[in-house]
Design an enzyme around this catalytic site. Sequence first.
Site, PDB file in Angstrom:
ATOM      1  N   ASP A 494      97.744  -0.014  99.168  1.00 21.17           N
ATOM      2  CA  ASP A 494      99.152  -0.550  98.726  1.00 21.17           C
ATOM      3  C   ASP A 494     100.141  -0.525  99.937  1.00 21.17           C
ATOM      4  OD1 ASP A 494      98.887  -0.633  96.284  1.00 21.17           O
ATOM      5  OD2 ASP A 494      98.909   1.560  95.877  1.00 21.17           O
TER       6      ASP A 494
HETATM    7  C1  GLC Z   1      96.625   5.227  96.022  1.00 18.48           C
HETATM    8  C2  GLC Z   1      96.606   4.495  94.828  1.00 18.48           C
HETATM    9  C3  GLC Z   1      95.754   3.419  94.797  1.00 18.48           C
HETATM   10  C4  GLC Z   1      95.701   2.751  96.312  1.00 18.48           C
HETATM   11  C5  GLC Z   1      95.467   3.720  97.371  1.00 18.48           C
HETATM   12  C6  GLC Z   1      95.655   3.021  98.837  1.00 18.48           C
HETATM   13  O1  GLC Z   1      95.403   5.958  95.824  1.00 18.48           O
HETATM   14  O2  GLC Z   1      96.439   5.032  93.819  1.00 18.48           O
HETATM   15  O3  GLC Z   1      95.826   2.419  93.926  1.00 18.48           O
HETATM   16  O4  GLC Z   1      94.409   1.876  96.426  1.00 18.48           O
HETATM   17  O5  GLC Z   1      96.329   4.496  97.396  1.00 18.48           O
HETATM   18  O6  GLC Z   1      96.762   2.389  99.066  1.00 18.48           O
HETATM   19  C1  GLC Z   2     102.458   4.888  98.453  1.00 18.49           C
HETATM   20  C2  GLC Z   2     101.201   5.675  98.800  1.00 18.49           C
HETATM   21  C3  GLC Z   2      99.987   4.845  98.208  1.00 18.49           C
HETATM   22  C4  GLC Z   2     100.171   4.853  96.957  1.00 18.49           C
HETATM   23  C5  GLC Z   2     101.456   3.881  96.674  1.00 18.49           C
HETATM   24  C6  GLC Z   2     101.734   3.499  95.263  1.00 18.49           C
HETATM   25  O1  GLC Z   2     102.645   3.773  99.109  1.00 18.49           O
HETATM   26  O2  GLC Z   2     101.051   5.965 100.258  1.00 18.49           O
HETATM   27  O3  GLC Z   2      98.863   5.985  98.427  1.00 18.49           O
HETATM   28  O4  GLC Z   2      99.034   3.977  96.397  1.00 18.49           O
HETATM   29  O5  GLC Z   2     102.698   4.590  97.158  1.00 18.49           O
HETATM   30  O6  GLC Z   2     102.609   4.440  94.552  1.00 18.49           O
END
Ligand code: GLC
Ligand code: GLC
Length: 830
Positions: A494
């Site tokens: 993300d």
């Molecule tokens: C969080 C989110 C997931 C994403 C991950 C890496 O665990 O829930 O959807 O793939 O972060 O950013």
């Molecule tokens: C932030 C976190 C990530 C998560 C995203 C969406 O970027 O670092 O892990 O998936 O928020 O909520």
Amino acid sequence: MKFGHFDDDAREYVIETPKTPYPWINYLGSESYFALLSNTGGGYSFYRDAKMRRLLRYRYNNIPTDIGGRYTFINDGGDVWTPTWLPVKADLDFYECRHGMGYSVITGERGGLRAETTYLVPLGETAEVQKIKFTNTSGTAKSFKAWTYVEFCLWNAEDDQTNYQRNLSLAEVEIELNEDDGAATFSAIYHKTEYRERRDHYAVYAVNQRTSGFDTDRDAFVGLYNYLGEAQVPREGQCHNSVASGWYPVGVHQLDVTLAPGESKEIVVVLGYVENPDAEKWADGKHQIINKQRAHALVQRFATAAAVDAAVAELKAYWTDLLSTYKVKSTDEKLDRMVNIWNQYQCMVTFNMSRSASYFETGIGRGMGFRDSNQDLLGFVHLVPERARERIIDIASTQFPDGSAYHQYQPLTKRGNHNLGSGFNDDPMWLVAGVAGYLKETGDFGILDAPVPFDNEPGSEVPLFEHLKRSFDFVLNHLGPHGLPLIGRADWNDCLNLNCFSTTPGESFQTTENQAGGVAESTFIGAQFVLYGRDYAALAERRGLVDEAARARAAVEQMEHAMLEHGWDGNWFLRAYDYYGKPVGTDIDPEGKIWIEPQGFAIMAGIGVDSKDPSSSEFKESKAGKTLAAVEQHLGTPHGMVLQHPAYTTYQVQLGEVSTYPPGYKENGGIFCHNNPWVIIAETVVGDGASAFDHYKRITPAYREEISEIHRLEPYVYAQMIAGKEAPKHGEAKNSWLTGTAAWNFVTASQYLLGVRPDYDGLVVDPQIGPDVPSFTVTRKARGATYVIDVVNSGKPGSRAKLVVDGKPIEGQTVPYAPPGAEVHVTATL
Ligand code: GLC
Ligand code: GLC
């Protein structure tokens, strides 16, 4: 240092001190009523949706942490204390918290009085129940007073924390004191805020006893300027019988208890969520008195301690049954307890909660994730396949006709979340992953014909299979200049936001695309497409769609080619191409040289795998061989593998959120446990069980229990993140419970290390765990039959199991599915 121990026979973790390095929590409920409960009684509950139907108030970021929950205050001859230690913090002579499967038992003893409280959400109920057992452990008779306490939330948890001008004038309650319903006496408090208008639900908080008072106004019970631990009523010894009107509604029942030496008394407390259909809302013609019939029935069902004991027994039996689907008996008790108990339990919790409510997720932020829920399903589907099926249909119903999808949807409405929208280009292929996982487990191919709408639009239904085709084609319709998939707003990571270019504080990295028309591509989606594209082709073939299967295979092959040609940096796989078409995750860069995600996923998909004997020189020269060596060299730490290395030391506008975190945290060089299993699976794919098991142990909580003072979070469940090697507190975990780590590690341990995995036509038996586990037995139920699989394991690199099925040697690794009811005996020798 440990703060408790595992009791595997009871399937409990036993916490021996209330002063754990962080609150260690449990979840109650697995259907529609859920509660979070910490080892000191903290937490909250909700019905279905942690944001919209919150029963109990909870303050995140509180001082001290974790105040607010379900408490019992005691005044024993002037000595005021709470058996959960918090909130009063009077020292306890004995303390123990047992977190089990969907229930917890917290015991505190002081001054010759013991209070043991069992907490659970009984199966089939929309309520949480406590049984408090008081025991006089002193040599003399005791008379004391006790107060049960909860603080109500005004239902919408976000509004509850923000809209004080309205909320502080809203609260309403009703009270029944020492009601005698013929069978028993009980007292009940009804929280009915907003019931007068559009709500059709209220909360009931009752005890199965004669009480000597109540309070429902928080200030009356606590005192306006007191901490909760200093609450005035327990000190003064008498409730005010306050009736909340606006302000802060609470539920308090006052109990007078007398115990002879050695005597025990059990009290039942019920907190329930009750819904009344419109026509049955009121008990009176004036629409002022709520209809309490359903609440009374609930209170009656738990009128006795024996009823609670029966509910606990039923819950335990339910879990015994669930956990019988996959069981291992090996020489490593930590492995067994993770696989047999805690990892599966966490999979149930992540399936239920997605990423909504934990001690790190407030329950007001996120709904169900498209990508997250599909992955959660992979670790849950063997437990309750019918619920996985329902989930698949819900998720697919939020897909758009072009194959893209809402990134999240709300569990209460099942509608896509507009605020977040779409544009996460890895989302579509996760649907293929989820459906393939479901089909391998169940063989329920009929689901592919189920009519499923787009964006929940009635009339737009097409067979589920068509949704998979749209997913597949979405990737093909969004390829960049290197033939690799365009990344969109982000892929699995993300925080890799290659089109965002944000310079405005607070702007969302995930939903902002300040620069359009870039050519940012993702090797992660490339590998994901190869892996799950093969599943799509296999499903097309099974439906007799020969041409479609051939088309899919050709596209997969082309992607594999693009990965090898343009996704390779020389010693590992590149991570991406950025907006300008410049490589990300390359040795040339001083930071972010190598990223974990594509390494594991590419090898899982077989990309660059020329040899499956890790000791051979052919393997060492292969792309897979070079990649895995580089991963251990650059990313490996004693606490797991970091996400990338070196972490970014400054903000990189062209990369986005990843570089916002200080080095070593989260996606910037943290040990993001979710993707460690991809490398571990990759290691099993190439026959390196020893490295795979080693990497597994580094992040798996039971193996980290001895370093709980460093790890800090629960030693029975995975955390999303462990601080990486560049962080000052390397090894410290954050974000426990709600993480894709749960599903992926269960898949890793059960299907790849122990090597028993369902496939379309049979159970594959292909263990790769290295020499540390010389023998083990897996009992696996699949499609109605039971397989008892005895493994004798040399642990030799690159060796594959030779299988004997019911006495007959077979070729290959697949044991064909047997008819329901059959018991199949397999021996596997490596
Ligand atoms: C969080 C989110 C997931 C994403 C991950 C890496 O665990 O829930 O959807 O793939 O972060 O950013
Ligand atoms: C932030 C976190 C990530 C998560 C995203 C969406 O970027 O670092 O892990 O998936 O928020 O909520």
